[in-house]
Design a protein around this motif. Sequence first.
Motif, PDB file in Angstrom:
ATOM      1  N   PHE A  68       0.845  -1.195   0.000  1.00  0.00           N
ATOM      2  CA  PHE A  68       0.000   0.000   0.000  1.00  0.00           C
ATOM      3  C   PHE A  68       0.881   1.247   0.000  1.00  0.00           C
ATOM      4  O   PHE A  68       1.967   1.253   0.592  1.00  0.00           O
ATOM      5  CB  PHE A  68      -0.874   0.040   1.245  1.00  0.00           C
ATOM      6  N   THR A  69       0.383   2.307  -0.645  1.00  0.00           N
ATOM      7  CA  THR A  69       1.083   3.583  -0.667  1.00  0.00           C
ATOM      8  C   THR A  69       0.091   4.708  -0.399  1.00  0.00           C
ATOM      9  O   THR A  69      -0.932   4.792  -1.080  1.00  0.00           O
ATOM     10  CB  THR A  69       1.762   3.822  -2.017  1.00  0.00           C
ATOM     11  N   ILE A  70       0.412   5.557   0.570  1.00  0.00           N
ATOM     12  CA  ILE A  70      -0.420   6.720   0.875  1.00  0.00           C
ATOM     13  C   ILE A  70       0.238   7.959   0.267  1.00  0.00           C
ATOM     14  O   ILE A  70       1.474   8.096   0.287  1.00  0.00           O
ATOM     15  CB  ILE A  70      -0.629   6.883   2.400  1.00  0.00           C
ATOM     16  N   SER A  71      -0.594   8.862  -0.263  1.00  0.00           N
ATOM     17  CA  SER A  71      -0.051  10.063  -0.889  1.00  0.00           C
ATOM     18  C   SER A  71      -1.064  11.193  -0.798  1.00  0.00           C
ATOM     19  O   SER A  71      -2.248  10.961  -0.545  1.00  0.00           O
ATOM     20  CB  SER A  71       0.308   9.801  -2.354  1.00  0.00           C
ATOM     21  N   ARG A  72      -0.568  12.421  -0.988  1.00  0.00           N
ATOM     22  CA  ARG A  72      -1.421  13.610  -0.975  1.00  0.00           C
ATOM     23  C   ARG A  72      -1.363  14.308  -2.329  1.00  0.00           C
ATOM     24  O   ARG A  72      -0.296  14.393  -2.929  1.00  0.00           O
ATOM     25  CB  ARG A  72      -0.908  14.623   0.062  1.00  0.00           C
ATOM     26  N   ASP A  73      -2.510  14.824  -2.770  1.00  0.00           N
ATOM     27  CA  ASP A  73      -2.566  15.682  -3.956  1.00  0.00           C
ATOM     28  C   ASP A  73      -3.063  17.044  -3.495  1.00  0.00           C
ATOM     29  O   ASP A  73      -4.264  17.224  -3.249  1.00  0.00           O
ATOM     30  CB  ASP A  73      -3.502  15.072  -5.001  1.00  0.00           C
ATOM     31  N   ARG A  74      -2.148  17.981  -3.376  1.00  0.00           N
ATOM     32  CA  ARG A  74      -2.489  19.292  -2.824  1.00  0.00           C
ATOM     33  C   ARG A  74      -3.466  20.052  -3.729  1.00  0.00           C
ATOM     34  O   ARG A  74      -4.319  20.787  -3.260  1.00  0.00           O
ATOM     35  CB  ARG A  74      -1.218  20.121  -2.617  1.00  0.00           C
ATOM     36  N   ALA A  75      -3.332  19.861  -5.027  1.00  0.00           N
ATOM     37  CA  ALA A  75      -4.212  20.576  -5.958  1.00  0.00           C
ATOM     38  C   ALA A  75      -5.665  20.134  -5.820  1.00  0.00           C
ATOM     39  O   ALA A  75      -6.586  20.916  -6.085  1.00  0.00           O
ATOM     40  CB  ALA A  75      -3.733  20.359  -7.386  1.00  0.00           C
ATOM     41  N   LYS A  76      -5.856  18.888  -5.401  1.00  0.00           N
ATOM     42  CA  LYS A  76      -7.218  18.340  -5.286  1.00  0.00           C
ATOM     43  C   LYS A  76      -7.675  18.184  -3.848  1.00  0.00           C
ATOM     44  O   LYS A  76      -8.787  17.698  -3.609  1.00  0.00           O
ATOM     45  CB  LYS A  76      -7.295  16.989  -6.000  1.00  0.00           C
ATOM     46  N   ASN A  77      -6.829  18.563  -2.879  1.00  0.00           N
ATOM     47  CA  ASN A  77      -7.172  18.395  -1.456  1.00  0.00           C
ATOM     48  C   ASN A  77      -7.630  16.965  -1.177  1.00  0.00           C
ATOM     49  O   ASN A  77      -8.636  16.735  -0.483  1.00  0.00           O
ATOM     50  CB  ASN A  77      -8.247  19.393  -1.036  1.00  0.00           C
ATOM     51  N   THR A  78      -6.890  16.033  -1.715  1.00  0.00           N
ATOM     52  CA  THR A  78      -7.277  14.627  -1.624  1.00  0.00           C
ATOM     53  C   THR A  78      -6.081  13.783  -1.191  1.00  0.00           C
ATOM     54  O   THR A  78      -4.952  14.027  -1.625  1.00  0.00           O
ATOM     55  CB  THR A  78      -7.796  14.125  -2.982  1.00  0.00           C
ATOM     56  N   VAL A  79      -6.364  12.819  -0.328  1.00  0.00           N
ATOM     57  CA  VAL A  79      -5.363  11.832   0.091  1.00  0.00           C
ATOM     58  C   VAL A  79      -5.758  10.495  -0.518  1.00  0.00           C
ATOM     59  O   VAL A  79      -6.926  10.112  -0.472  1.00  0.00           O
ATOM     60  CB  VAL A  79      -5.282  11.728   1.619  1.00  0.00           C
ATOM     61  N   TYR A  80      -4.776   9.813  -1.072  1.00  0.00           N
ATOM     62  CA  TYR A  80      -5.025   8.541  -1.736  1.00  0.00           C
ATOM     63  C   TYR A  80      -4.398   7.389  -0.962  1.00  0.00           C
ATOM     64  O   TYR A  80      -3.380   7.557  -0.284  1.00  0.00           O
ATOM     65  CB  TYR A  80      -4.444   8.553  -3.152  1.00  0.00           C
ATOM     66  N   LEU A  81      -4.993   6.220  -1.112  1.00  0.00           N
ATOM     67  CA  LEU A  81      -4.390   4.983  -0.636  1.00  0.00           C
ATOM     68  C   LEU A  81      -4.379   4.014  -1.810  1.00  0.00           C
ATOM     69  O   LEU A  81      -5.425   3.477  -2.184  1.00  0.00           O
ATOM     70  CB  LEU A  81      -5.164   4.393   0.551  1.00  0.00           C
ATOM     71  N   GLN A  82      -3.210   3.843  -2.404  1.00  0.00           N
ATOM     72  CA  GLN A  82      -3.044   2.887  -3.496  1.00  0.00           C
ATOM     73  C   GLN A  82      -2.777   1.509  -2.889  1.00  0.00           C
ATOM     74  O   GLN A  82      -1.815   1.342  -2.133  1.00  0.00           O
ATOM     75  CB  GLN A  82      -1.872   3.301  -4.393  1.00  0.00           C
ATOM     76  N   MET A  83      -3.636   0.563  -3.217  1.00  0.00           N
ATOM     77  CA  MET A  83      -3.538  -0.777  -2.644  1.00  0.00           C
ATOM     78  C   MET A  83      -3.258  -1.773  -3.754  1.00  0.00           C
ATOM     79  O   MET A  83      -4.093  -1.960  -4.658  1.00  0.00           O
ATOM     80  CB  MET A  83      -4.840  -1.132  -1.922  1.00  0.00           C
ATOM     81  N   ASN A  84      -2.086  -2.390  -3.703  1.00  0.00           N
ATOM     82  CA  ASN A  84      -1.679  -3.387  -4.686  1.00  0.00           C
ATOM     83  C   ASN A  84      -1.537  -4.756  -4.027  1.00  0.00           C
ATOM     84  O   ASN A  84      -1.457  -4.857  -2.801  1.00  0.00           O
ATOM     85  CB  ASN A  84      -0.346  -2.976  -5.320  1.00  0.00           C
ATOM     86  N   SER A  85      -1.489  -5.777  -4.850  1.00  0.00           N
ATOM     87  CA  SER A  85      -1.323  -7.160  -4.362  1.00  0.00           C
ATOM     88  C   SER A  85      -2.310  -7.457  -3.236  1.00  0.00           C
ATOM     89  O   SER A  85      -1.937  -7.993  -2.179  1.00  0.00           O
ATOM     90  CB  SER A  85       0.118  -7.377  -3.878  1.00  0.00           C
ATOM     91  N   LEU A  86      -3.550  -7.126  -3.461  1.00  0.00           N
ATOM     92  CA  LEU A  86      -4.562  -7.288  -2.414  1.00  0.00           C
ATOM     93  C   LEU A  86      -4.784  -8.743  -2.061  1.00  0.00           C
ATOM     94  O   LEU A  86      -4.684  -9.636  -2.918  1.00  0.00           O
ATOM     95  CB  LEU A  86      -5.866  -6.635  -2.854  1.00  0.00           C
ATOM     96  N   LYS A  87      -5.069  -8.959  -0.779  1.00  0.00           N
ATOM     97  CA  LYS A  87      -5.294 -10.291  -0.239  1.00  0.00           C
ATOM     98  C   LYS A  87      -6.703 -10.357   0.355  1.00  0.00           C
ATOM     99  O   LYS A  87      -7.260  -9.325   0.757  1.00  0.00           O
ATOM    100  CB  LYS A  87      -4.276 -10.584   0.864  1.00  0.00           C
TER     101      LYS A  87
END
Length: 125
Positions: A68-87
């Motif tokens: 998993f990777t957490i990130s921020r997009d300041r232009a969109k005021n949005t925080v993302y959680l990219q989830m790969n290899s899900l179990k």
Amino acid sequence: QVQLVESGGGLVQAGGSLRLSCATSARTFSNYVIGWFRQAPGKEREFVAAISRSNESTSYADSVKGRFTISRDRAKNTVYLQMNSLKPEDTAVYYCAADSSPWKAAPKTYEYQYWGQGTQVTVSS
């Protein structure tokens, strides 16, 4: 008033990917630590990932590190959680939350003051 709106959940097969979004206001985005938590049926809510206000620091639960990777997009005021290899064990309701206190690498659920409504993630085997 702090509002957090999650989206992006759904049904995915094991090994697949999803990206969750947590949309908020510009004020909340700049002034709060944002975290992701999850709660599976019959289990307590648990920490997944968090990101500092400045984007300099991130933290992950051991169970999701490297996937998993957490990130921020300041232009969109949005925080993302990219989830790969899900179990299948990643199946849960995922919540984003906001904390006004200083950065903590291993936060507790009760330390976050504001919560979104949650989004369901289901991983089939």
